[in-house]
Design a protein around this motif. Structure first.
Motif, PDB file in Angstrom:
ATOM      1  N   GLN A  94       0.835  -1.211   0.000  1.00 50.37           N
ATOM      2  CA  GLN A  94       0.000   0.000   0.000  1.00 50.37           C
ATOM      3  C   GLN A  94       0.868   1.259   0.000  1.00 50.37           C
ATOM      4  OE1 GLN A  94      -3.052   0.498  -0.576  1.00 50.37           O
ATOM      5  NE2 GLN A  94      -3.736   2.326   0.443  1.00 50.37           N
ATOM      6  N   GLN A  95       1.910   1.276   0.827  1.00 47.03           N
ATOM      7  CA  GLN A  95       2.814   2.420   0.844  1.00 47.03           C
ATOM      8  C   GLN A  95       3.522   2.558  -0.509  1.00 47.03           C
ATOM      9  OE1 GLN A  95       5.174   1.102   4.156  1.00 47.03           O
ATOM     10  NE2 GLN A  95       4.186   2.525   5.578  1.00 47.03           N
ATOM     11  N   PHE A  96       3.946   1.440  -1.061  1.00 45.26           N
ATOM     12  CA  PHE A  96       4.618   1.431  -2.364  1.00 45.26           C
ATOM     13  C   PHE A  96       3.712   2.027  -3.437  1.00 45.26           C
ATOM     14  CE2 PHE A  96       5.666  -1.075  -6.279  1.00 45.26           C
ATOM     15  CZ  PHE A  96       6.907  -0.492  -6.534  1.00 45.26           C
ATOM     16  N   SER A 155      -4.939  15.029  -2.834  1.00 40.40           N
ATOM     17  CA  SER A 155      -5.324  13.893  -1.999  1.00 40.40           C
ATOM     18  C   SER A 155      -6.588  13.205  -2.500  1.00 40.40           C
ATOM     19  CB  SER A 155      -5.510  14.340  -0.548  1.00 40.40           C
ATOM     20  OG  SER A 155      -4.276  14.775  -0.020  1.00 40.40           O
ATOM     21  N   ALA A 156      -7.592  13.972  -2.913  1.00 39.44           N
ATOM     22  CA  ALA A 156      -8.846  13.374  -3.378  1.00 39.44           C
ATOM     23  C   ALA A 156      -8.614  12.534  -4.636  1.00 39.44           C
ATOM     24  CB  ALA A 156      -9.876  14.459  -3.655  1.00 39.44           C
ATOM     25  N   ARG A 157      -7.820  13.041  -5.558  1.00 42.57           N
ATOM     26  CA  ARG A 157      -7.537  12.300  -6.795  1.00 42.57           C
ATOM     27  C   ARG A 157      -6.705  11.059  -6.494  1.00 42.57           C
ATOM     28  NH1 ARG A 157      -7.303  10.849 -11.690  1.00 42.57           N
ATOM     29  NH2 ARG A 157      -5.613  11.204 -13.150  1.00 42.57           N
ATOM     30  N   LEU A 158      -5.774  11.188  -5.579  1.00 42.39           N
ATOM     31  CA  LEU A 158      -4.938  10.055  -5.201  1.00 42.39           C
ATOM     32  C   LEU A 158      -5.784   8.939  -4.582  1.00 42.39           C
ATOM     33  CD1 LEU A 158      -1.998   9.083  -5.128  1.00 42.39           C
ATOM     34  CD2 LEU A 158      -1.784  10.164  -2.897  1.00 42.39           C
ATOM     35  N   ALA A 159      -6.724   9.296  -3.730  1.00 49.24           N
ATOM     36  CA  ALA A 159      -7.614   8.299  -3.119  1.00 49.24           C
ATOM     37  C   ALA A 159      -8.410   7.582  -4.204  1.00 49.24           C
ATOM     38  CB  ALA A 159      -8.551   8.966  -2.119  1.00 49.24           C
ATOM     39  N   LYS A 202     -11.079   8.226   1.455  1.00 49.85           N
ATOM     40  CA  LYS A 202     -10.222   9.341   1.878  1.00 49.85           C
ATOM     41  C   LYS A 202      -9.635   9.144   3.278  1.00 49.85           C
ATOM     42  CE  LYS A 202     -12.210  12.903  -1.062  1.00 49.85           C
ATOM     43  NZ  LYS A 202     -12.905  14.190  -1.083  1.00 49.85           N
ATOM     44  N   PRO A 203     -10.420   8.622   4.256  1.00 49.55           N
ATOM     45  CA  PRO A 203      -9.819   8.395   5.582  1.00 49.55           C
ATOM     46  C   PRO A 203      -8.662   7.388   5.548  1.00 49.55           C
ATOM     47  CG  PRO A 203     -12.212   8.384   5.751  1.00 49.55           C
ATOM     48  CD  PRO A 203     -11.880   8.392   4.285  1.00 49.55           C
ATOM     49  N   THR A 204      -8.768   6.372   4.690  1.00 49.90           N
ATOM     50  CA  THR A 204      -7.687   5.390   4.547  1.00 49.90           C
ATOM     51  C   THR A 204      -6.457   6.064   3.966  1.00 49.90           C
ATOM     52  OG1 THR A 204      -9.273   3.605   4.247  1.00 49.90           O
ATOM     53  CG2 THR A 204      -7.021   3.197   3.473  1.00 49.90           C
ATOM     54  N   LEU A 205      -6.669   6.894   2.954  1.00 45.66           N
ATOM     55  CA  LEU A 205      -5.562   7.629   2.344  1.00 45.66           C
ATOM     56  C   LEU A 205      -4.908   8.542   3.377  1.00 45.66           C
ATOM     57  CD1 LEU A 205      -4.210   8.524  -0.528  1.00 45.66           C
ATOM     58  CD2 LEU A 205      -5.440  10.603   0.035  1.00 45.66           C
ATOM     59  N   THR A 206      -5.732   9.257   4.132  1.00 46.48           N
ATOM     60  CA  THR A 206      -5.204  10.184   5.133  1.00 46.48           C
ATOM     61  C   THR A 206      -4.370   9.441   6.168  1.00 46.48           C
ATOM     62  OG1 THR A 206      -7.057  11.694   4.802  1.00 46.48           O
ATOM     63  CG2 THR A 206      -5.836  11.902   6.872  1.00 46.48           C
ATOM     64  N   SER A 207      -4.859   8.301   6.614  1.00 42.10           N
ATOM     65  CA  SER A 207      -4.131   7.509   7.602  1.00 42.10           C
ATOM     66  C   SER A 207      -2.785   7.039   7.060  1.00 42.10           C
ATOM     67  CB  SER A 207      -4.985   6.312   8.018  1.00 42.10           C
ATOM     68  OG  SER A 207      -4.272   5.481   8.889  1.00 42.10           O
TER      69      SER A 207
END
Length: 155
Positions: free
Chosen positions: A43-45, A58-62, A69-74
């Motif tokens: 996931q980090q990779f 961030s929204a596009r990345l999620a 979005k909360p998973t991405l933020t974490s």
């Protein structure tokens, strides 16, 4: 008003059964990848690969990672705490946050890319026809993007 829809190709039962078996292989592949010591989780990779391709909102990345979005933020919080990424706010709209790799993040990404690449290359050689298999994975990647775009467009 009559709408015209694109016909969905019919899939026979044998193809569905083979696809189910292939899904198990994909899951085994991912689980095997989780055990590779590359210094980053898969996931980090994935996240660092996309961030490294160009600072993403961030929204596009999620959306591209297919995570909430909360998973991405974490995950991003952990990468920021580890010194691998930093958050950049846009001057024109401070609500917009982009993630960027730090120098340490680029080093970690390069290392993980080499480790995961070596692991997969060895597996593909053992399976035979590594170039054909890589081409097939590329086609699957394109299909995932196409389906994501079509779903977003509501088609």
């Amino acid at each position: 008003m009559t709408t015209v829809s694109t016909p969905v190709p019919e899939v026979d039962a044998r193809a569905v059964a083979r696809a189910g078996d292939a899904a198990l292989t994909v899951i085994r592949l991912f689980r095997s990848m989780e055990r590779v010591d590359a210094g980053l989780t898969p996931q980090q990779f994935r996240m660092l690969k996309l961030i490294g391709a160009g600072g993403e909102r961030s929204a596009r990345l999620a959306e591209r990672l297919a995570v909430a979005k909360p998973t991405l933020t974490s995950t991003a919080d952990g990468l920021v705490a580890a010194g691998l990424v930093w958050r950049e706010t846009e001057i024109s709209d401070r609500r917009v946050v982009k993630l960027r790799l730090t120098e340490a993040g680029q080093v970690a990404l390069d290392h993980a890319n080499a480790v995961y690449g070596e692991w997969l290359a060895e597996l593909l050689v053992a399976a035979g026809e590594p170039e054909r298999l890589l081409d097939g994975l590329g086609l699957i990647d394109q299909a995932i993007d196409q389906l994501r775009v079509a779903k977003k467009a509501g088609t």
